[in-house]
Enzyme design. Structure first.
Site, mmCIF file in Angstrom:
data_model
loop_
_atom_site.group_PDB
_atom_site.id
_atom_site.type_symbol
_atom_site.label_atom_id
_atom_site.label_comp_id
_atom_site.label_asym_id
_atom_site.label_seq_id
_atom_site.Cartn_x
_atom_site.Cartn_y
_atom_site.Cartn_z
ATOM 1 N N LYS A 144 41.136 35.274 43.836
ATOM 2 C CA LYS A 144 41.915 34.165 43.293
ATOM 3 C C LYS A 144 42.689 33.426 44.371
ATOM 4 O O LYS A 144 42.860 32.218 44.308
ATOM 5 C CB LYS A 144 42.876 34.704 42.226
ATOM 6 C CG LYS A 144 43.692 33.650 41.498
ATOM 7 C CD LYS A 144 44.532 34.296 40.419
ATOM 8 C CE LYS A 144 45.367 33.266 39.676
ATOM 9 N NZ LYS A 144 46.211 33.897 38.633
ATOM 10 N N HIS B 71 40.565 41.149 29.805
ATOM 11 C CA HIS B 71 41.560 40.977 30.867
ATOM 12 C C HIS B 71 42.734 41.939 30.697
ATOM 13 O O HIS B 71 43.433 42.255 31.665
ATOM 14 C CB HIS B 71 42.071 39.541 30.890
ATOM 15 C CG HIS B 71 42.929 39.224 32.080
ATOM 16 N ND1 HIS B 71 42.432 39.206 33.371
ATOM 17 C CD2 HIS B 71 44.252 38.937 32.191
ATOM 18 C CE1 HIS B 71 43.409 38.914 34.219
ATOM 19 N NE2 HIS B 71 44.528 38.748 33.531
ATOM 20 N N ARG C 18 43.337 45.034 32.866
ATOM 21 C CA ARG C 18 44.110 44.902 34.099
ATOM 22 C C ARG C 18 45.555 45.331 33.880
ATOM 23 O O ARG C 18 46.125 46.066 34.689
ATOM 24 C CB ARG C 18 44.026 43.452 34.566
ATOM 25 C CG ARG C 18 44.579 43.156 35.937
ATOM 26 C CD ARG C 18 44.051 41.799 36.383
ATOM 27 N NE ARG C 18 44.774 41.234 37.500
ATOM 28 C CZ ARG C 18 44.568 41.524 38.778
ATOM 29 N NH1 ARG C 18 43.662 42.428 39.091
ATOM 30 N NH2 ARG C 18 45.247 40.933 39.743
ATOM 31 N N HIS D 55 47.572 40.547 44.103
ATOM 32 C CA HIS D 55 48.607 39.571 43.775
ATOM 33 C C HIS D 55 49.289 39.062 45.039
ATOM 34 O O HIS D 55 49.369 39.764 46.044
ATOM 35 C CB HIS D 55 49.658 40.197 42.849
ATOM 36 C CG HIS D 55 49.191 40.325 41.443
ATOM 37 N ND1 HIS D 55 49.648 41.301 40.589
ATOM 38 C CD2 HIS D 55 48.295 39.601 40.716
ATOM 39 C CE1 HIS D 55 49.056 41.176 39.411
ATOM 40 N NE2 HIS D 55 48.232 40.151 39.469
ATOM 41 N N TYR E 97 52.125 42.130 34.404
ATOM 42 C CA TYR E 97 51.202 43.108 33.847
ATOM 43 C C TYR E 97 51.870 44.429 33.516
ATOM 44 O O TYR E 97 51.194 45.424 33.262
ATOM 45 C CB TYR E 97 50.061 43.361 34.835
ATOM 46 C CG TYR E 97 49.205 42.151 35.066
ATOM 47 C CD1 TYR E 97 48.167 41.840 34.191
ATOM 48 C CD2 TYR E 97 49.429 41.311 36.137
ATOM 49 C CE1 TYR E 97 47.379 40.726 34.388
ATOM 50 C CE2 TYR E 97 48.642 40.194 36.350
ATOM 51 C CZ TYR E 97 47.622 39.906 35.471
ATOM 52 O OH TYR E 97 46.839 38.795 35.675
#
Length: 230
Positions: free
Chosen positions: A88, A164, A167, A198, A207
């Site tokens: 990402k 997702h 995660r 991250h 999260y």
């Protein structure tokens, strides 16, 4: 120009959308999903591929896009290591896999990729026809699997568990284990952030919803700290 006699605000105040809360899968949820895979009929994805994908996300906390873009060159079974490329934030990182997950990946490669000399840039997880899986197709298959396994939210949220959310589950379970082991969670949190790919610890905290188990462990840790301060 004649001044306005009122404040031009809407009559009805728009309602703020509810805060999104990730779903944290339980061990029972995962077991039901895996047990239901073989009974799922899909023209797109084989049961063994969907099973491997679910366990891969559950065991590593990868983003779905990262898992789907894995190719042979990214999988080192001897070192139990995955190379996650151009993520990402356009970075590459290494993600270790445990013994059980490594064996699952080995068995999947052995049974699905039977042609000798498979290209290193060939996708790891494939459709029935050997092509690369799409995120939308996988999400639809997982929605059917989740419904068949009767894995659903009971907290009143309008959205159901997603792939997702594996995660978030990985992050919460890791943090809970650290608390139970008496580890220095504040020191280890940056490592978890790096593992998940991250850019900052703040992104990782998204999260980490407070599950009952995590709350208990955190409370126990705080109580010990308070007793030492007396």
């Amino acid at each position: 120009m004649k001044p306005s006699s009122g404040i031009p605000l809407p009559i009805n105040t728009p309602r703020c959308p509810p805060t999104f809360r990730p779903y944290v899968y339980t061990d029972s949820d995962i077991a039901r999903l895996i047990n239901a895979v073989d009974g799922l009929h899909s023209t797109l994805i084989e049961p063994r591929t969907l099973r491997t994908l679910v366990l891969l996300l559950y065991g590593t906390g990868l983003r779905l896009s990262e898992a789907l873009h894995l190719c042979f060159a990214d999988v080192d079974l001897e070192q139990s290591l995955l190379t996650i490329r151009d993520t990402k934030f356009y970075k590459t990182r290494w993600v270790p896999t445990g013994t059980h997950l490594t064996q699952i990946l080995h068995d999947y490669i052995k049974t699905v990729h039977t042609s000798p000399g498979t290209a290193l840039d060939a996708p790891l997880l494939v459709r029935r026809d050997g092509g690369q899986l799409s995120a939308s197709g996988v999400r639809r298959a997982f929605a059917r699997l989740r419904s068949k396994a009767n894995v659903r939210r009971t907290d009143g949220a309008p959205y159901q568990p997603r792939l997702h959310d594996m995660r978030a589950t990985f992050a919460v379970h890791r943090l809970t284990t650290w608390y139970q082991q008496g580890a220095d969670v504040q020191r280890l949190l940056p490592m978890l952030s790096t593992y998940l790919g991250h850019a900052s610890i703040a992104a990782t905290q998204v999260y980490l919803p407070m599950t009952p188990e995590l709350l208990i462990e955190a409370s126990i840790r705080f109580e010990r700290y308070a007793m030492l301060e007396k």
